[in-house]
Every structure is written in structure tokens, then in C-alpha cells.
Design a protein around this motif. Structure first.
Motif, PDB file in Angstrom:
ATOM      1  N   UNK A  31     -46.392  32.010  10.506  1.00 37.14           N
ATOM      2  CA  UNK A  31     -44.773  32.828  10.282  1.00 37.14           C
ATOM      3  C   UNK A  31     -44.156  32.178   8.743  1.00 37.14           C
ATOM      4  N   UNK A  32     -44.154  30.856   8.879  1.00 41.07           N
ATOM      5  CA  UNK A  32     -43.566  30.157   7.665  1.00 41.07           C
ATOM      6  C   UNK A  32     -44.348  30.631   6.274  1.00 41.07           C
ATOM      7  N   UNK A  33     -45.833  30.612   6.395  1.00 40.20           N
ATOM      8  CA  UNK A  33     -46.710  30.653   5.199  1.00 40.20           C
ATOM      9  C   UNK A  33     -46.587  32.275   4.816  1.00 40.20           C
ATOM     10  N   UNK A  34     -46.066  33.232   5.763  1.00 42.73           N
ATOM     11  CA  UNK A  34     -46.095  34.671   5.474  1.00 42.73           C
ATOM     12  C   UNK A  34     -44.606  34.956   4.914  1.00 42.73           C
ATOM     13  N   UNK A  35     -43.559  34.166   5.268  1.00 45.13           N
ATOM     14  CA  UNK A  35     -42.308  34.281   4.793  1.00 45.13           C
ATOM     15  C   UNK A  35     -41.648  33.470   3.867  1.00 45.13           C
ATOM     16  N   UNK A  36     -42.064  32.341   3.929  1.00 47.54           N
ATOM     17  CA  UNK A  36     -41.187  31.008   2.823  1.00 47.54           C
ATOM     18  C   UNK A  36     -42.265  30.447   2.058  1.00 47.54           C
ATOM     19  N   UNK A  37     -43.478  30.670   1.898  1.00 46.27           N
ATOM     20  CA  UNK A  37     -44.455  30.329   0.926  1.00 46.27           C
ATOM     21  C   UNK A  37     -43.784  29.406  -0.210  1.00 46.27           C
ATOM     22  N   UNK A  50     -43.476  22.600  -1.307  1.00 43.60           N
ATOM     23  CA  UNK A  50     -43.221  23.961  -0.874  1.00 43.60           C
ATOM     24  C   UNK A  50     -43.798  24.080   0.596  1.00 43.60           C
ATOM     25  N   UNK A  51     -43.510  25.182   1.241  1.00 40.91           N
ATOM     26  CA  UNK A  51     -44.216  25.398   2.289  1.00 40.91           C
ATOM     27  C   UNK A  51     -45.865  25.824   2.229  1.00 40.91           C
ATOM     28  N   UNK A  52     -46.058  26.468   1.161  1.00 44.52           N
ATOM     29  CA  UNK A  52     -47.421  26.839   0.843  1.00 44.52           C
ATOM     30  C   UNK A  52     -48.142  25.318   0.616  1.00 44.52           C
ATOM     31  N   UNK A  53     -47.436  24.478  -0.096  1.00 41.53           N
ATOM     32  CA  UNK A  53     -48.381  23.220  -0.234  1.00 41.53           C
ATOM     33  C   UNK A  53     -48.314  22.314   1.118  1.00 41.53           C
ATOM     34  N   UNK A 229     -38.680  25.148  10.137  1.00 39.83           N
ATOM     35  CA  UNK A 229     -39.968  26.031   9.868  1.00 39.83           C
ATOM     36  C   UNK A 229     -39.635  27.591  10.311  1.00 39.83           C
ATOM     37  N   UNK A 230     -38.801  27.677  11.481  1.00 37.41           N
ATOM     38  CA  UNK A 230     -38.374  29.004  11.880  1.00 37.41           C
ATOM     39  C   UNK A 230     -37.641  29.552  10.746  1.00 37.41           C
TER      40      UNK A 230
END
Length: 501
Positions: A31-37, A50-53, A229-230
Motif C-alpha cells: 500500500x505504501x509503495x503504491x501510494x507514497x513511493x 524515500x518509501x521506494x528506497x 506507513x499507513x
């Protein structure tokens, strides 16, 4: 209004439909990867990430676990400060299908050795500063100990196919008496707690947190790391609590998760140095882990900050209730969160729902003692629910004092009355025998800043007079007949609760 309505009204309208319950930590990471990468997930000594990293780093640490021979279901202990590595390892172990066991930095010697064995820890990762201590202690057979600087990401490994009831973490109970126990929590329980943590007055998305509660405490993982994360929020990690005053202006938190003693300290700092000392952007304090006195809530109200008290236990994935209206109901711990049941049985709070632990690991007797046959968890806390559905804590069953005349006294009730006296910062009430008589005895720790502001150089006469005034308002059997005024603060647990001897 029902529980869900109570909490949804706290969020802006545009955020109310964004959040939903997800049954596993794996779902949360996706969910975090989809919305906050591209949003910042972590900052601190290791620098921004970042969330992606961060999610990529978590996948690499799953590779490390695989290379270390860890299998899904194995237990991995970590004894680390609140660092980026600790946050990544917690997520990596759980999404790998293994069980994370965060160990307090203060645990050492025989207690640590015993828990490494009792919790069936296979891989034990420890902070470099603990190396000498670890080398000096005997490790149980089968435990592989590795210092943190040697933990390197391997080839990225996909996450496991976890289920809602898959065991995810063991947290040690932070009780003030007796031996600590390891509460085994499932993915579903942690995720229920993380979703509950989303609900606070105002915007939830993309906030700035500072990790002041240790990740070895369920409060620190659930309400800081997982709720971050949420919501796509930034978590600024703090590896050394002694640097908190210097770090706050850099971190600029908008929301802080605190135990009451720390909340009180930071309110005092802001009063002395101004809100810039807290970073200048703070608007919400979530306080829990121990009773939150009304005085702390009012101090933050004077600063223009909302301080929301709550109630929870390690055994309930921390969160049971939260107060979204602290200025109107400052003595309540709020409304029970959605999708759980709370009832009062013989003055004791019982709870039921998917946020409950699976049990105390390797401790069936203690597990049987706390659960009823039909799945209710007996919290041991005394409380009541008012006509609006708000929960109030009135004491702890095991602390009840039974006087010779048969009267029952909750020491917490008297302690609350004592800390309402401005001259007293904290208090502990117990039973004592004085000249052959059983009496109520109180130890109090003076409130230094208040005494200084009132220009009281000798606090004892003023405090004794205030306690005598309190006694005059109490039933005779509840009066405090022996008063001890401390010169030093109380001994406290890692969660800053007063340790009861």
C-alpha cells in the motif's frame, strides 16, 4: 455516535475513505509503495530515504535473512536503538514470514540469556555498542549473534504469503512488577493497531514523526512505524535520547507519540524556550503507556497543541481506546476503537477482538490466566464506561489495597488526586505499617518548575499543607497518613512507568 463515526469525524472529509483495514504487514508495505513511493519515509543519522528506497532496502534485508539460514516462522531478535536499520529489519523480518523480537536496550545478563532461549531466538542482531556485553555473556545453544555493522543487504527476496493470523512479533510486557513476558502478536493484530493509530484530530496523511518511543515497545512500533506507513508520513529516527533537544528543531515533527513523563518534559521545554524548541510545527501529541494526568493535557492546550491520551496494552497490540476530544473530556482515555468489544466485569476492563495477542510465547499458564474460555482478555485494569461510551481507567486490580476494616482502596485513584496538586509532579501510594497500624502511605516527587515559579524555596511545608487539604476532602479510610517527599525522581520502567516495589 458509534465508534467508527467517533473516529472518522476526526479526519478531514477527503481522507475518510482513503484508509482501510489491511490484514498483513505485507499488504501495508504494498500500500505504501503504491501510494507514497516518492515521499520521504525516514530521516535521521542515516540521511533521508524515500518509501521506494526503504522498501527496496527491506527486500535486500530479506535476502540477508535467507542467506543467514532463517526460515519463515523462525524468531529473530534485534537489540538496536531507534535507527533506520531497526525500522527496516522489523519490516523485513515480518514480511519474510519470520517473527521479530525487539529487545530493550537495557536488557542484559541472565535476563537476556534466558529470554533468548525462552523466545526461541535463532538469529540475534545487536548494536555495536553492546559488543563487549554480548561477548561476556553465555549464548544459548543454537543462537547466532551478529553485530549490526555486519548486517548487509543481500539479493532482494520477495515477501512471504502471510495471513492475518500469521505470527509476526513478540513484544515484552513492560509491567511495573513481576517478570516480563513475551506477547506474541499476529499480523492482523498489529495491523488493527496501526489502522487505529491513523485516527487523530486533523490531517493524517504525510505528517512528520520523531521516533521517541523505543521500537522494543509495542507503542513505538505500532503507533510510530506502522501508522507512519499507513499515512505516508516521515519518521525521523532518534538513536540517542540524550540528543532529543538538539534533534527536535531539525526533525520539525507535526505529531509526537510520547509517554506521559516525556510529554511533561517537552511541554516544560516549550514553555521555557518557545514552540521552536519542539520544531515549531507540532500540533498533536499522542500520549500513552501510562496514565496521562489532566495537567499535561492542559499544559499543551496552553501551547496550542492537542494532547490526546489513550489506553492500550502490549497484549492488545497497544491500542484499545483514544481520546479525540481531550479538552472536553480530559480524564477519559476515549472511545474504544472500531471492530473490538469492551466491557466491564466486576469493575475490570475486558476486551475482545482481532487486535488481541495469540498468547504469551512459551507460557501457557499465564496465557490461560489472562484469557477467558470464550476469548475475552482480562486486562487487570479497573475502569468504567460512561453514558457516551467513553472509557475511564480507575486503577489496577492487582494494586488494590484491602484495609483492615475491609475497605478497598485503589492507589491510582489517590495518585490522580495527588498529581492534581500543582506542587506535586508524580506520586505513588501504597500500604504501610506504622507503629503497628496499617495506613496509606504516599511518596511524592515535587514539581520543580512550579515551585520555582511560585518562589517556594522549601517545598516540604507547602506540599504537606496541600496534602492535608486533600485529606480533608476524602473519606476517613482513604486519607494519607504517612507522606514521604522525595528529593529524586522515582525508579521507572523503560516505558517510564513508576516501578512499584
Amino acid at each position: 455516535m458509534n465508534s467508527l463515526e467517533y473516529y472518522l469525524r476526526l479526519l478531514p472529509p477527503e481522507e475518510r475513505d482513503f484508509f482501510h483495514y489491511m490484514p498483513t504487514i505485507n499488504d501495508l508495505v504494498a500500500f505504501a509503495e503504491q501510494n507514497f513511493a516518492d515521499d520521504l519515509a525516514l530521516d535521521g543519522i542515516a540521511g533521508p530515504m524515500t518509501y521506494r528506497d526503504m522498501i527496496a532496502a527491506v527486500a535486500g534485508l530479506r535476502g540477508y535473512l535467507k542467506d543467514a539460514g532463517i526460515q519463515p516462522g523462525d524468531h529473530v531478535g534485534i537489540q538496536l536503538p531507534n535507527s533506520a536499520l531497526a525500522a527496516e529489519l522489523i519490516l523485513a523480518v515480518m514480511t519474510y514470514g519470520a517473527v521479530i523480537v525487539p529487545i530493550p536496550m537495557t536488557m542484559a545478563g541472565e535476563e537476556l540469556t534466558a529470554n533468548l532461549k525462552k523466545q526461541d531466538i535463532k538469529l540475534y542482531l545487536y548494536a555495536d555498542v553492546l559488543e563487549a556485553r554480548v561477548h561476556a555473556m553465555p549464548l544459548p545453544e543454537g543462537v547466532c549473534a551478529v553485530k549490526a555493522s555486519l548486517v548487509k543487504p543481500g539479493e532482494a527476496v520477495p515477501d512471504a504469503k502471510n495471513e492475518k493470523d500469521t505470527p509476526a512479533a513478540i513484544f515484552f510486557t513492560g509491567g511495573t512488577t513481576g517478570k516480563s513476558k513475551g506477547a506474541l502478536l499476529s499480523h492482523g493484530a498489529l495491523m488493527r493497531g496501526a489502522l487505529n493509530g491513523v485516527y487523530a484530530p486533523g490531517e493524517a496523511l504525510r505528517q512528520r514523526y520523531l521516533a521517541l518511543i523505543p521500537f522494543s515497545h509495542v507503542f513505538g512500533v505500532v503507533r510510530n512505524l506502522l501508522s507512519c506507513f499507513y499515512t505516508g508520513s516521515l519518521l525521523y529516527t532518534l538513536e540517542d535520547m540524550r540528543t532529543v533537544v538538539a534533534v527536535l528543531p531539525k526533525a520539525q515533527p507535526t505529531l509526537l507519540v510520547l509517554v506521559p513523563a516525556l510529554a511533561d518534559m517537552l511541554a516544560g521545554l516549550a514553555k521555557m524556550r518557545g514552540l521552536d524548541a519542539l520544531g515549531g510545527k507540532l500540533r498533536i501529541v499522542i500520549a500513552g503507556g501510562a496514565h496521562v494526568p489532566e495537567g499535561i493535557i492542559r499544559r499543551y492546550q496552553e501551547l496550542g497543541i492537542i494532547c490526546c491520551p489513550g489506553y492500550g496494552m502490549t497484549e492488545t497490540a497497544n491500542l484499545v481506546s483514544g481520546n479525540g476530544d481531550p479538552f472536553d473530556n480530559p480524564t477519559s482515555v476515549g472511545m474504544p476503537y472500531p471492530e473490538q468489544q469492551v466491557k466491564i466485569v466486576d469493575d475490570e476492563i475486558w476486551v475482545k477482538g482481532d487486535h488481541l495477542m495469540l498468547g504469551y510465547y512459551n507460557d501457557p499458564e499465564e496465557t490461560a490466566n489472562i484469557f477467558t474460555e470464550d476469548g475475552w482478555l482480562k486486562t487487570g485494569d479497573l475502569g468504567r464506561i460512561d453514558e457516551n461510551g467513553l472509557l475511564y481507567i480507575t486503577g489496577r486490580r492487582k494494586n488494590i489495597i484491602v484495609l483492615p476494616n475491609g475497605e478497598n482502596v485503589s492507589p491510582e485513584e489517590l495518585e490522580l488526586a495527588l498529581v492534581k496538586i500543582p506542587l506535586i509532579k508524580d506520586a505513588l501510594v501504597r500500604e504501610a505499617v506504622i507503629e503497628g497500624r496499617t495506613v496509606l502511605e504516599a511518596e511524592v516527587f515535587p514539581n520543580g518548575p512550579v515551585l520555582a515559579a511560585m518562589q517556594i524555596a522549601e517545598p516540604e511545608p507547602a506540599i504537606r499543607a496541600a496534602v492535608e487539604k486533600l485529606n480533608a476532602s476524602l473519606p476517613p479510610y482513604m486519607t494519607i497518613q504517612n507522606l514521604i517527599i522525595r528529593k529524586e525522581d522515582f525508579q521507572r520502567s523503560p516505558s517510564m512507568k513508576i516501578i512499584r516495589n
